[in-house]
Design an enzyme around this catalytic site. Structure first.
Site, PDB file in Angstrom:
ATOM      1  N   ASP A 266      27.787  40.071  44.164  1.00 16.83           N
ATOM      2  CA  ASP A 266      28.316  39.783  43.313  1.00 16.83           C
ATOM      3  C   ASP A 266      28.572  38.401  43.437  1.00 16.83           C
ATOM      4  OD1 ASP A 266      29.931  39.441  40.754  1.00 16.83           O
ATOM      5  OD2 ASP A 266      31.440  40.876  42.598  1.00 16.83           O
TER       6      ASP A 266
ATOM      7  N   HIS B 146      40.132  31.415  39.660  1.00 18.91           N
ATOM      8  CA  HIS B 146      39.815  33.081  39.867  1.00 18.91           C
ATOM      9  C   HIS B 146      40.630  32.538  40.821  1.00 18.91           C
ATOM     10  CE1 HIS B 146      39.405  37.035  40.049  1.00 18.91           C
ATOM     11  NE2 HIS B 146      39.042  35.932  41.200  1.00 18.91           N
TER      12      HIS B 146
ATOM     13  N   GLU C 220      37.173  42.991  35.604  1.00 17.61           N
ATOM     14  CA  GLU C 220      36.616  41.684  36.084  1.00 17.61           C
ATOM     15  C   GLU C 220      35.594  40.706  34.889  1.00 17.61           C
ATOM     16  OE1 GLU C 220      35.508  41.021  40.197  1.00 17.61           O
ATOM     17  OE2 GLU C 220      37.864  40.572  40.427  1.00 17.61           O
TER      18      GLU C 220
ATOM     19  N   GLU D 147      33.341  38.737  33.577  1.00 15.92           N
ATOM     20  CA  GLU D 147      31.807  38.163  34.379  1.00 15.92           C
ATOM     21  C   GLU D 147      30.700  37.760  33.419  1.00 15.92           C
ATOM     22  OE1 GLU D 147      30.969  39.068  38.711  1.00 15.92           O
ATOM     23  OE2 GLU D 147      32.912  40.073  38.959  1.00 15.92           O
TER      24      GLU D 147
ATOM     25  N   ASP E 254      32.981  43.941  36.370  1.00 12.57           N
ATOM     26  CA  ASP E 254      33.099  43.980  37.459  1.00 12.57           C
ATOM     27  C   ASP E 254      33.887  44.640  37.499  1.00 12.57           C
ATOM     28  OD1 ASP E 254      32.260  44.135  40.405  1.00 12.57           O
ATOM     29  OD2 ASP E 254      33.040  42.652  40.700  1.00 12.57           O
TER      30      ASP E 254
ATOM     31  N   ARG F 143      42.374  47.189  42.558  1.00 14.88           N
ATOM     32  CA  ARG F 143      42.613  46.208  43.419  1.00 14.88           C
ATOM     33  C   ARG F 143      43.912  46.982  45.143  1.00 14.88           C
ATOM     34  NH1 ARG F 143      39.991  41.983  41.560  1.00 14.88           N
ATOM     35  NH2 ARG F 143      39.832  41.435  40.217  1.00 14.88           N
TER      36      ARG F 143
ATOM     37  N   GLN G  59      40.621  47.726  46.833  1.00 13.99           N
ATOM     38  CA  GLN G  59      39.993  46.629  47.881  1.00 13.99           C
ATOM     39  C   GLN G  59      41.177  45.640  48.717  1.00 13.99           C
ATOM     40  OE1 GLN G  59      39.957  43.575  44.429  1.00 13.99           O
ATOM     41  NE2 GLN G  59      38.818  41.938  45.400  1.00 13.99           N
TER      42      GLN G  59
ATOM     43  N   LYS H 196      34.850  48.005  44.317  1.00 17.22           N
ATOM     44  CA  LYS H 196      33.596  47.913  43.213  1.00 17.22           C
ATOM     45  C   LYS H 196      32.959  48.824  43.634  1.00 17.22           C
ATOM     46  CE  LYS H 196      35.666  43.360  43.580  1.00 17.22           C
ATOM     47  NZ  LYS H 196      35.525  42.903  42.858  1.00 17.22           N
TER      48      LYS H 196
ATOM     49  N   THR I 264      29.631  49.516  37.717  1.00 16.65           N
ATOM     50  CA  THR I 264      29.754  47.828  37.055  1.00 16.65           C
ATOM     51  C   THR I 264      28.971  47.905  35.662  1.00 16.65           C
ATOM     52  OG1 THR I 264      29.432  46.601  39.508  1.00 16.65           O
ATOM     53  CG2 THR I 264      28.469  45.420  38.155  1.00 16.65           C
TER      54      THR I 264
ATOM     55  N   GLU J 263      45.071  38.719  37.902  1.00 19.96           N
ATOM     56  CA  GLU J 263      45.521  37.349  37.484  1.00 19.96           C
ATOM     57  C   GLU J 263      46.946  37.694  35.775  1.00 19.96           C
ATOM     58  OE1 GLU J 263      41.537  36.392  37.684  1.00 19.96           O
ATOM     59  OE2 GLU J 263      42.141  34.230  37.540  1.00 19.96           O
TER      60      GLU J 263
HETATM   61 CA    CA Z   1      33.698  40.991  40.635  1.00 17.72          CA
END
Ligand code: CA
Length: 423
Positions: free
Chosen positions: A131, A138, A204, A206, A238, A242, A245, A258, A262, A371
């Protein structure tokens, strides 16, 4: 390329909004209740074309057992010339002026199935999953929140397509529900971590690409031929915890935050089909090192949207929470692949590479709740007054994407998944 001609029409009618007109022809793996064999198909309109049946009828340049091998890997490994020849043959067979399939009622009954009557599976046995972190917007947003708004980008970001090695084992196909992960998290005022369910579960937005042509150990892929190594693209969510993380990511990057899942969309859109939508990627300043310098346009104009369906929203209607575009990505797929292999790292057929969260420059174009809600501080207000800082149990996230042609779309369909309570 003839198969990309915007004027082509199929005897299978499609609306201008359809993601799967004759100009697309994405590959997937499906089964049916009547025949549980996993086999390769191509999406056309609201139907799936069974490639093994066409190969049995000697209409494709590939033996049918390749299409019944359970994944696309064996087909992809046959290489570029075969990808192109197969796409061209299918394009010919689906044209409205070609009677071979159009007028063969028995063949059509066997080879064309309604999409809502099939089960879609992971299209490719995924060899490895990497990834990246290639959206400047971002990376700037995250750096501003977690570190320092004045120095949001770390010094390496403008020089390296940052990435990490993820888990291929937990990549799942759209429609697979996932349980909220548990793990270590440290609450803001606490001295020590606790073991708990994630309270800051996020998505996420992607895209991902699949390696179609491998490189040998010790032989880097040159940037000028990097795209030739790519078979096609999918949408990718993904999922990210948080709170896990933030506690674990220093110094080696994300791990449990993560690795729990996925999600990817089931149809692989080929690079051939995306060719008409190639655009320049953003100017890069400072200029990257020579091994990352591009001599062609390696960006793609792909509109992207995310919806959230809140568990308690009785209407059950998805609410759009993000609209953005892949073309804003700072580092391109060609640069990612050149960088990944410059050390001599080999890749395999079926390696999946995630783009990194795709965020645009406006607040409605951010590709994560982190975000969109400023780390949960400014929750989104959805229909019925439902508020969301992060994902709650029972919420469903769906992503869609498409390239807009003149009167048609080359689309990716969607990737969706629901979050279930922790186990
Ligand atoms: Ca990612």
């Amino acid at each position: 390329m003839q198969a990309n001609d915007p004027k082509l029409k199929s005897f299978i009618a499609t609306t201008p909004e359809s993601h799967f007109p004759i100009q697309n022809l994405p590959y997937g793996i499906f089964s049916t209740g009547a025949d549980p064999t996993l086999r390769a198909g191509i999406a056309i309109g609201d139907s799936v074309l069974d490639l093994a049946i066409l190969a049995d009828a000697d209409l494709l340049p590939v033996p049918s057992e390749i299409f019944r091998s359970g994944s696309l890997n064996q087909f992809v490994a046959l290489g570029h010339a075969t990808w192109r020849a197969t796409r061209d043959a299918v394009s010919q067979l689906l044209r409205d002026d070609n009677p071979v399939l159009r007028d063969n009622r028995a063949l059509r009954a066997n080879a064309l199935l309604p999409q809502d009557h099939v089960t879609l599976h992971l299209p490719i046995d995924i060899a490895g999953y990497t990834d990246f972190y290639s959206s400047k917007e971002h990376a700037t947003n995250v750096g501003s929140m977690f570190r320092d708004p004045e120095n949001a980008l770390l010094p390496n970001w403008l020089h390296i397509p940052i990435g990490y090695n993820g888990r291929a084992s937990s990549v799942v196909v759209s429609g697979t529900d996932l349980h909220r992960p548990k793990g270590q998290l440290k609450l803001p005022d606490a001295d020590a971590p606790i073991f708990a369910s994630s309270r800051k579960l996020d998505f996420e937005l992607e895209t991902g690409f699949f390696v179609g042509q491998p490189n040998a150990l010790g032989e880097p892929i040159d940037i000028d031929v990097a795209e030739q190594h790519i078979f096609g693209m999918v949408l990718l969510n993904d999922w990210s915890a948080r709170d896990l993380q933030q506690w674990e990511y220093v110094p080696l990057g994300p791990f449990n935050s993560k690795s729990f899942g996925t999600s990817i969309s089931p149809w692989v859109v080929t690079m051939e089909a995306l060719e008409p939508f190639r655009v320049a990627s953003p100017a890069q300043q400072p200029a990257p090192l020579p091994y990352l310098q591009q001599h062609t346009d390696n960006g793609y104009d792909i509109a992207l949207e995310v919806t959230l369906t809140a568990a308690e929203d009785k209407s059950g209607l998805p609410q759009t929470i993000c609209k953005t575009n892949f073309k804003a990505m700072y580092w391109t797929m060609a640069q990612q692949l050149a960088h990944h292999t410059v050390s001599g790292c080999n890749t395999k057929v079926g390696d999946l590479m995630g783009s990194g969260t795709i965020s645009g420059s406006t607040p409605d174009a951010f590709g994560s709740l982190l975000e969109l809600t400023k780390n949960g501080q400014k929750p989104l207000t959805l229909a019925d007054g439902v508020q969301r800082g992060f994902i709650q149990d029972g919420d469903e996230i769906a992503m869609t994407g498409w390239c807009q042609g003149d009167g048609y779309r080359v689309g990716f369909g969607s990737v969706s998944g629901k979050i279930l309570p922790s186990r």
